[in-house]
Design an enzyme around this catalytic site. Structure first.
Site, PDB file in Angstrom:
ATOM      1  N   SER A   1       0.688  11.509   4.114  1.00  0.00           N
ATOM      2  CA  SER A   1      -0.391  12.339   3.569  1.00  0.00           C
ATOM      3  C   SER A   1      -1.701  11.675   3.997  1.00  0.00           C
ATOM      4  O   SER A   1      -1.716  10.484   4.349  1.00  0.00           O
ATOM      5  CB  SER A   1      -0.297  12.334   2.040  1.00  0.00           C
TER       6      SER A   1
ATOM      7  N   TYR B   1       1.304   8.351  -6.303  1.00  0.00           N
ATOM      8  CA  TYR B   1       1.401   9.080  -5.033  1.00  0.00           C
ATOM      9  C   TYR B   1       0.737   8.294  -3.909  1.00  0.00           C
ATOM     10  O   TYR B   1       1.293   8.136  -2.824  1.00  0.00           O
ATOM     11  CB  TYR B   1       0.744  10.449  -5.213  1.00  0.00           C
TER      12      TYR B   1
HETATM   13  P1  NAD Z   1       7.164  21.511  -1.849  1.00  0.00           P
HETATM   14  O1  NAD Z   1       7.183  21.298  -3.333  1.00  0.00           O
HETATM   15  O2  NAD Z   1       6.955  22.896  -1.322  1.00  0.00           O
HETATM   16  O3  NAD Z   1       8.526  20.957  -1.225  1.00  0.00           O
HETATM   17  C1  NAD Z   1       9.120  19.765  -1.674  1.00  0.00           C
HETATM   18  C2  NAD Z   1      10.568  19.756  -1.242  1.00  0.00           C
HETATM   19  O4  NAD Z   1      11.204  18.577  -1.776  1.00  0.00           O
HETATM   20  C3  NAD Z   1      11.366  20.952  -1.776  1.00  0.00           C
HETATM   21  O5  NAD Z   1      12.298  21.393  -0.814  1.00  0.00           O
HETATM   22  C4  NAD Z   1      12.104  20.357  -2.988  1.00  0.00           C
HETATM   23  O6  NAD Z   1      13.294  21.048  -3.308  1.00  0.00           O
HETATM   24  C5  NAD Z   1      12.407  18.967  -2.443  1.00  0.00           C
HETATM   25  N1  NAD Z   1      12.765  18.026  -3.484  1.00  0.00           N
HETATM   26  C6  NAD Z   1      12.136  17.816  -4.684  1.00  0.00           C
HETATM   27  N2  NAD Z   1      12.835  16.901  -5.396  1.00  0.00           N
HETATM   28  C7  NAD Z   1      13.903  16.529  -4.636  1.00  0.00           C
HETATM   29  C8  NAD Z   1      14.987  15.638  -4.822  1.00  0.00           C
HETATM   30  N3  NAD Z   1      15.129  14.923  -5.955  1.00  0.00           N
HETATM   31  N4  NAD Z   1      15.911  15.512  -3.831  1.00  0.00           N
HETATM   32  C9  NAD Z   1      15.800  16.240  -2.694  1.00  0.00           C
HETATM   33  N5  NAD Z   1      14.790  17.103  -2.472  1.00  0.00           N
HETATM   34  C10 NAD Z   1      13.866  17.245  -3.426  1.00  0.00           C
HETATM   35  O7  NAD Z   1       6.067  20.498  -1.298  1.00  0.00           O
HETATM   36  P2  NAD Z   1       5.254  20.451   0.084  1.00  0.00           P
HETATM   37  O8  NAD Z   1       3.848  20.782  -0.218  1.00  0.00           O
HETATM   38  O9  NAD Z   1       5.957  21.185   1.158  1.00  0.00           O
HETATM   39  O10 NAD Z   1       5.304  18.868   0.383  1.00  0.00           O
HETATM   40  C11 NAD Z   1       6.240  18.276   1.292  1.00  0.00           C
HETATM   41  C12 NAD Z   1       5.774  16.862   1.644  1.00  0.00           C
HETATM   42  O11 NAD Z   1       4.484  16.914   2.239  1.00  0.00           O
HETATM   43  C13 NAD Z   1       5.658  15.919   0.438  1.00  0.00           C
HETATM   44  O12 NAD Z   1       6.092  14.624   0.790  1.00  0.00           O
HETATM   45  C14 NAD Z   1       4.157  15.922   0.156  1.00  0.00           C
HETATM   46  O13 NAD Z   1       3.744  14.729  -0.456  1.00  0.00           O
HETATM   47  C15 NAD Z   1       3.614  16.039   1.575  1.00  0.00           C
HETATM   48  N6  NAD Z   1       2.235  16.579   1.638  1.00  0.00           N
HETATM   49  C16 NAD Z   1       1.947  17.849   1.207  1.00  0.00           C
HETATM   50  C17 NAD Z   1       0.643  18.330   1.312  1.00  0.00           C
HETATM   51  C18 NAD Z   1       0.254  19.754   0.912  1.00  0.00           C
HETATM   52  O14 NAD Z   1      -0.937  20.088   0.944  1.00  0.00           O
HETATM   53  N7  NAD Z   1       1.198  20.620   0.579  1.00  0.00           N
HETATM   54  C19 NAD Z   1      -0.357  17.503   1.818  1.00  0.00           C
HETATM   55  C20 NAD Z   1      -0.027  16.201   2.226  1.00  0.00           C
HETATM   56  C21 NAD Z   1       1.279  15.763   2.132  1.00  0.00           C
END
Ligand code: NAD
Length: 274
Positions: free
Chosen positions: A156, A169
């Site tokens: 991130s 985080y």
């Molecule tokens: P999201 O909530 O849409 O997806 C998260 C995924 O992780 C889902 O498929 C969920 O089922 C899975 N998950 C949750 N708990 C779990 C567990 N115990 N075991 C296995 N899988 C599990 O989130 P996102 O926004 O797509 O984020 C994905 C990654 O990107 C994360 O690591 C997040 O920190 C990072 N990120 C997101 C953003 C953003 O703006 N969305 C920005 C920077 C970084």
């Protein structure tokens, strides 16, 4: 086969015959990356939480993207080290190999540190950091033996800079950038690369759902929420889209990524240039 057609096909599907695991790929960024890897020809192991019907739908859609690859689902709960290790071991048992590992699953909790619930801290460290350590550990030996591996950690912008109230985080995301560098050094002579992708705000259902609620809570418009609240630190004032992260994952996984290792690549519209 006509050589021109052959080389065009390779260009279109640079990951043909590769096997990829994408953790947390039932939604959001992980699903976008899984889609891009499948389109590029890789077989993909999907992982994450969700209703069985939704998971079947997602796998069916991904399966249609490439006629020569396979899509399977593994429901490992990555909060548990043995299940994180099992995800990799079961993939190797099923496909005989694992070439690409995308550590993407992650959760968030926002709170001042003095009232931050310890169980939320433990859960964030377990999923956002430790799970990636366990899956990388399980995949690394075979990647090294095969002389090919691509590990991509979805960190991130918070792997590079901090914001208040996100202590767990930010600690986990800075940790995964450190893990990335170490694994890159250990893999460098074996054609096993490891990189972190550091997104700013990405357009996912999670973000979309916050917009109307925040607009209502603050009495401002959707546009004001996007520009002045969510994207306040993001100079280009737009969300990245999951396809952009997918394209980067394909680049890092394919022939063009061979010398890119140990990096933390911001995809943040200039946020960390401040
Ligand atoms: P999201 O909530 O849409 O997806 C998260 C995924 O992780 C889902 O498929 C969920 O089922 C899975 N998950 C949750 N708990 C779990 C567990 N115990 N075991 C296995 N899988 C599990 O989130 P996102 O926004 O797509 O984020 C994905 C990654 O990107 C994360 O690591 C997040 O920190 C990072 N990120 C997101 C953003 C953003 O703006 N969305 C920005 C920077 C970084």
């Amino acid at each position: 086969m006509d050589m021109q057609v052959q080389s065009k096909m390779d260009f279109d599907r640079p990951l043909t015959e590769r096997v990829a695991i994408v953790t947390g790929s039932t939604s959001g960024i992980g699903l976008g990356i899984a889609r891009s890897l499948a389109q590029a020809g890789a077989s993909v192991v999907i992982n994450g939480l969700g209703e069985q019907g939704e998971i079947d739908f997602v796998c069916g859609e991904l399966d249609k993207l490439c006629p020569v690859s396979r899509v399977v689902y593994n429901g490992a709960n990555l909060m548990k080290p043995d299940e994180a290790t099992g995800l990799v071991e079961e993939t190797i048992k099923d496909f005989g190999r694992v070439d690409i590992l995308v550590n993407n699953a992650g959760i968030q909790h926002v709170s001042p540190i003095e009232s931050f619930p310890p169980d939320k801290y433990e859960a964030i460290i377990a999923l956002n950091l430790s799970a990636a350590w366990y899956t990388s550990r399980a995949a690394f030996g075979l990647m090294k033996a095969n002389g090919f591996g691509r590990i991509i950690n979805i960190a991130s912008a918070h792997g590079l800079v901090a914001s208040p109230f996100k202590s767990a985080y930010v600690a986990a995301k800075h940790g995964i950038v450190g893990l990335t560098k170490t694994v890159a050094l250990e893999g460098a002579e074996h054609n096993v690369t490891c990189n972190a992708i550091c997104p700013g705000y990405v357009w996912t259902p999670l973000v979309e759902n916050q917009i109307d609620d925040t607009a209502k809570a603050r009495g401002i418009t959707r546009e004001q929420v996007i520009r002045d609240v969510l994207l306040a630190a993001q100079p280009n004032k737009r969300f990245a889209e999951v396809e952009e992260l997918g394209a980067l994952a394909v680049l890092l996984s394919g022939p063009g990524g061979q010398s890119i290792t140990g990096t933390a690549i911001p995809v943040d519209g200039g946020w960390t240039a401040h």
